[in-house]
Write an enzyme that holds these catalytic residues in place. Sequence first.
Site, mmCIF file in Angstrom:
data_model
loop_
_atom_site.group_PDB
_atom_site.id
_atom_site.type_symbol
_atom_site.label_atom_id
_atom_site.label_comp_id
_atom_site.label_asym_id
_atom_site.label_seq_id
_atom_site.Cartn_x
_atom_site.Cartn_y
_atom_site.Cartn_z
ATOM 1 N N HIS A 1 -21.960 -114.502 -13.946
ATOM 2 C CA HIS A 1 -20.676 -114.112 -13.347
ATOM 3 C C HIS A 1 -20.100 -115.227 -12.478
ATOM 4 O O HIS A 1 -20.812 -116.097 -11.973
ATOM 5 C CB HIS A 1 -20.835 -112.829 -12.519
ATOM 6 C CG HIS A 1 -21.766 -112.971 -11.361
ATOM 7 N ND1 HIS A 1 -21.425 -113.605 -10.183
ATOM 8 C CD2 HIS A 1 -23.042 -112.552 -11.190
ATOM 9 C CE1 HIS A 1 -22.427 -113.566 -9.336
ATOM 10 N NE2 HIS A 1 -23.438 -112.940 -9.929
ATOM 11 N N HIS B 1 -26.249 -111.848 -14.614
ATOM 12 C CA HIS B 1 -26.562 -112.342 -13.280
ATOM 13 C C HIS B 1 -27.617 -113.447 -13.289
ATOM 14 O O HIS B 1 -28.342 -113.630 -14.270
ATOM 15 C CB HIS B 1 -27.042 -111.179 -12.416
ATOM 16 C CG HIS B 1 -26.105 -110.022 -12.422
ATOM 17 N ND1 HIS B 1 -25.102 -109.859 -11.482
ATOM 18 C CD2 HIS B 1 -25.990 -108.960 -13.265
ATOM 19 C CE1 HIS B 1 -24.420 -108.751 -11.743
ATOM 20 N NE2 HIS B 1 -24.941 -108.188 -12.819
#
Length: 215
Positions: A9, A151
């Site tokens: 992200h 992530h």
Amino acid sequence: MTRVIIVRHGQSEANANMIFAGHSDFPLTEFGHKQAKCVGEYLARNEKIDAIYSSDLKRAYFTAVPASELLGLEIIKDTRLREVYAGLWESQPTDYIEKNFPEDFNCWREDFSHVRCTGGESIIEVYNRIVPAICEISEKNDGKTVLITTHATVIRSFNAYAVGLPCDRTAEAPAVLNASVNIFEMEGSKVISSVFNITEHLGDMVSKVPTKFNA
């Protein structure tokens, strides 16, 4: 053969403020949204993506949105793609964690493969959660190209698997930058080739804020 493209992200509010997010649902910063736009445009130019999967957390989901809009594909949310569950570290500044949980936090810095966030998930558990999830996505989309937005700890764990490292040697795998692109060619659950930390699409928008210790 499945081409699996995994993107970390963009910069989140937690990253920018040195907060350990874990499962806490921090949004992207304005800078992070710009990084996501760069990723989406880069992938739309260079890849023929057939499906998009994302962690359900905002910072990962909204990193996938520009690609989704450009390619006309829905985003499939998958909770298995979430960041490490950080227990008592959730939503806490890293200096607070270092002060109040010094032994565990020192392990995060010095023995990453064997750390457990205080009251939360261990890196070994993340590895054992994420590897089957991504392999399942690969097998389900055999012959296609899949984008996954997720992530840092998740990607590092899968990077370890990709280069043949077991769960207790995750620290030897490369960590990844915000909005970096990581590409894996897979035959079922077997990784044939991999490229880590592509950032050419970001230009001068590579995150300047250190994110080594805040997931």
